[in-house]
Design an enzyme around this catalytic site. Structure first.
Site, PDB file in Angstrom:
ATOM      1  N   ASP A  12       0.843  -1.153   0.110  1.00 42.19           N
ATOM      2  CA  ASP A  12      -0.036   0.088   0.137  1.00 42.19           C
ATOM      3  C   ASP A  12       0.783   1.281   0.011  1.00 42.19           C
ATOM      4  OD1 ASP A  12      -2.535   1.344  -0.033  1.00 42.19           O
ATOM      5  OD2 ASP A  12      -2.588   1.290   1.967  1.00 42.19           O
ATOM      6  N   HIS A  29       2.087   3.455  -9.183  1.00 46.16           N
ATOM      7  CA  HIS A  29       1.811   2.049  -9.487  1.00 46.16           C
ATOM      8  C   HIS A  29       2.743   1.255 -10.178  1.00 46.16           C
ATOM      9  CE1 HIS A  29      -2.054   2.286  -7.554  1.00 46.16           C
ATOM     10  NE2 HIS A  29      -2.462   2.976  -8.543  1.00 46.16           N
ATOM     11  N   ASN A  60     -10.955  -2.587  -4.673  1.00 46.21           N
ATOM     12  CA  ASN A  60     -10.176  -1.638  -5.599  1.00 46.21           C
ATOM     13  C   ASN A  60     -10.646  -1.879  -6.908  1.00 46.21           C
ATOM     14  OD1 ASN A  60      -7.050  -2.702  -4.396  1.00 46.21           O
ATOM     15  ND2 ASN A  60      -8.326  -1.150  -3.739  1.00 46.21           N
TER      16      ASN A  60
HETATM   17  C1  IPE Z   1      -5.162  -2.594  -0.022  1.00 49.35           C
HETATM   18  O1  IPE Z   1      -5.138  -1.270   0.100  1.00 49.35           O
HETATM   19  C2  IPE Z   1      -5.382  -3.346  -1.090  1.00 49.35           C
HETATM   20  C3  IPE Z   1      -3.837  -3.298  -1.884  1.00 49.35           C
HETATM   21  C4  IPE Z   1      -2.923  -2.843  -1.281  1.00 49.35           C
HETATM   22  C5  IPE Z   1      -3.955  -4.216  -3.083  1.00 49.35           C
HETATM   23  P1  IPE Z   1      -6.224  -0.134  -0.152  1.00 49.35           P
HETATM   24  O2  IPE Z   1      -5.518   1.098  -0.488  1.00 49.35           O
HETATM   25  O3  IPE Z   1      -7.284  -0.620  -1.080  1.00 49.35           O
HETATM   26  O4  IPE Z   1      -6.713  -0.206   1.139  1.00 49.35           O
HETATM   27  P2  IPE Z   1      -7.842   0.778   1.932  1.00 49.35           P
HETATM   28  O5  IPE Z   1      -8.646   1.143   1.070  1.00 49.35           O
HETATM   29  O6  IPE Z   1      -6.776   1.946   2.524  1.00 49.35           O
HETATM   30  O7  IPE Z   1      -8.365   0.172   3.163  1.00 49.35           O
HETATM   31  C1  IPE Z   2      -1.639   0.054  -3.420  1.00 49.67           C
HETATM   32  O1  IPE Z   2      -1.441   1.712  -3.294  1.00 49.67           O
HETATM   33  C2  IPE Z   2      -1.936  -0.450  -4.698  1.00 49.67           C
HETATM   34  C3  IPE Z   2      -3.368  -0.533  -4.956  1.00 49.67           C
HETATM   35  C4  IPE Z   2      -4.286  -0.824  -4.156  1.00 49.67           C
HETATM   36  C5  IPE Z   2      -3.773  -1.104  -6.222  1.00 49.67           C
HETATM   37  P1  IPE Z   2      -2.901   2.712  -3.298  1.00 49.67           P
HETATM   38  O2  IPE Z   2      -3.033   2.890  -4.860  1.00 49.67           O
HETATM   39  O3  IPE Z   2      -3.685   2.129  -2.456  1.00 49.67           O
HETATM   40  O4  IPE Z   2      -2.018   3.923  -2.570  1.00 49.67           O
HETATM   41  P2  IPE Z   2      -2.652   5.033  -1.628  1.00 49.67           P
HETATM   42  O5  IPE Z   2      -3.054   4.222  -0.567  1.00 49.67           O
HETATM   43  O6  IPE Z   2      -3.570   5.634  -2.300  1.00 49.67           O
HETATM   44  O7  IPE Z   2      -1.281   5.839  -1.494  1.00 49.67           O
HETATM   45 MG    MG Z   3      -4.046   2.483  -0.533  1.00 47.73          MG
END
Ligand code: IPE
Ligand code: IPE
Ligand code: MG
Length: 244
Positions: A12, A29, A60
Site C-alpha cells: 500500500d 503503481h 479496488n
Molecule cells: C489494500 O490497499 C489493497 C492493496 C494494497 C492491493 P487499499 O489502499 O485498497 O486499502 P484501503 O482502502 O486503504 O483499506
Molecule cells: C496500493 O496503493 C496499490 C493498490 C491498491 C492497487 P494505493 O493505490 O492504495 O496507494 P494509496 O494508499 O492511495 O497511497
Molecule cells: Mg491504499
C-alpha cells in the site's frame, strides 16, 4: 529461531508516493511494480518458500476507470515480461483471487504464466489479484455446498484459493494504515502483523529483513500458555478440550 515459511504483503501507498511528487497515481503503481520485482528477488535470496503480494482487492475494482486501466496494463506487462526471470530463479507463480472478475485476456496471460513457471520449486509467488478474503471464503463455501458432505476447516482450506500454501507467518503492510483491507482473512488467524509507514515504492530488501528480524523477536503463542507455548509444532488445530 522459529521457522518462517510464508510472508504476505499488503503493498500500500503507491498513490500517495506519486501524489507527494506531484505525479499521477499511475506512476506510483509503476514504481510499486518495480518494488514488487525487487522484493520478490530479495525474498528468493533469503530462501523464503512462499511470498504473497496483494496487488488488487475486490474493493479496488471500484476505483476510477483510468486507474484500473493503468493497473491492468501494468499487470499484463508483468505477466508478459517477468516469466523468464521467475523461471531462472525457480519461482512458481500462482494467482489468487476471483478470476471471474478479470478480463478473458488477463485470465489467458495468467494461465500461461502459471503454466510456464509450474516447475519452480524454490519459492511460490502468489499474486492476489481481484482478491478479497470474504469473496474467497464465500466461493470456497459454495463450492463445498454444491459437493455436499460435512463442512470442516480442513475441507474449507482445500477449497480456498491458497490451497496448499501454508498460512502466512508474517503479514507486512506498508503505507501506514493499520487494517487488513480484506486480505487473507481466514489464513491470517494467527499471523504476526507488521505495519510500517514506508510507502510501498520505498520498501526495500533491508526493510524486509528488518521486518523478519522483528518477527523473530515475537513469541507466537497460538492461544496457549505455559510449557505448551514452547512446543515447536504449535499449530492451529481442533480445540482439544471443552471449557467446563
Ligand atoms: C489494500 O490497499 C489493497 C492493496 C494494497 C492491493 P487499499 O489502499 O485498497 O486499502 P484501503 O482502502 O486503504 O483499506
Ligand atoms: C496500493 O496503493 C496499490 C493498490 C491498491 C492497487 P494505493 O493505490 O492504495 O496507494 P494509496 O494508499 O492511495 O497511497
Ligand atoms: Mg491504499
Amino acid at each position: 529461531m522459529k521457522p518462517i515459511t510464508h510472508i504476505a504483503i499488503i503493498m500500500d501507498g503507491n498513490g500517495r508516493w506519486a501524489e507527494a511528487r506531484g505525479r499521477p497515481r499511475a506512476e506510483g503503481h509503476r514504481a510499486g511494480a518495480e518494488t514488487a520485482r525487487r522484493i520478490t528477488r530479495a525474498a528468493r535470496r533469503l530462501s523464503l518458500p512462499a511470498l504473497t503480494l496483494y496487488a488488487l482487492s475486490t474493493e479496488n475494482l471500484d476505483r476510477p476507470r483510468e486507474e484500473l486501466a493503468a493497473l491492468s496494463a501494468l499487470m499484463r506487462h508483468y505477466l508478459d515480461h517477468e516469466v523468464p526471470s521467475l523461471i531462472e530463479h525457480s519461482i512458481r507463480l500462482r494467482v489468487i483471487g476471483n478470476r471471474k472478475l478479470l478480463s478473458a485476456d488477463l485470465r489467458r496471460r495468467i494461465a500461461s504464466a502459471e503454466k510456464a513457471t509450474a516447475g519452480g520449486t524454490a519459492m511460490t509467488l502468489a499474486l492476489a489479484l481481484a482478491y478479497g478474503g470474504r469473496d474467497e471464503i464465500v466461493r470456497a463455501a459454495s463450492a463445498l455446498a454444491e459437493k455436499g458432505g460435512p463442512l470442516t476447516a480442513a475441507r474449507l482450506e482445500t477449497a480456498l484459493d491458497t490451497k496448499g500454501l501454508p498460512d502466512p507467518d508474517l503479514l507486512i503492510r506498508t503505507g501506514g494504515e493499520l487494517r487488513l483491507s480484506n486480505f487473507l482473512l481466514w489464513q491470517s488467524a494467527y499471523t504476526e502483523l507488521f505495519f510500517t509507514r514506508t510507502l510501498w515504492p520505498d520498501f526495500t530488501g533491508v526493510k524486509l529483513r528488518a521486518a523478519i528480524a522483528e518477527y523473530h523477536r515475537r513469541e507466537r503463542r497460538f492461544g496457549r500458555a505455559g510449557e505448551e507455548v514452547a512446543r515447536p509444532s504449535a499449530k492451529l488445530k481442533k480445540p482439544r478440550g471443552k471449557f467446563k
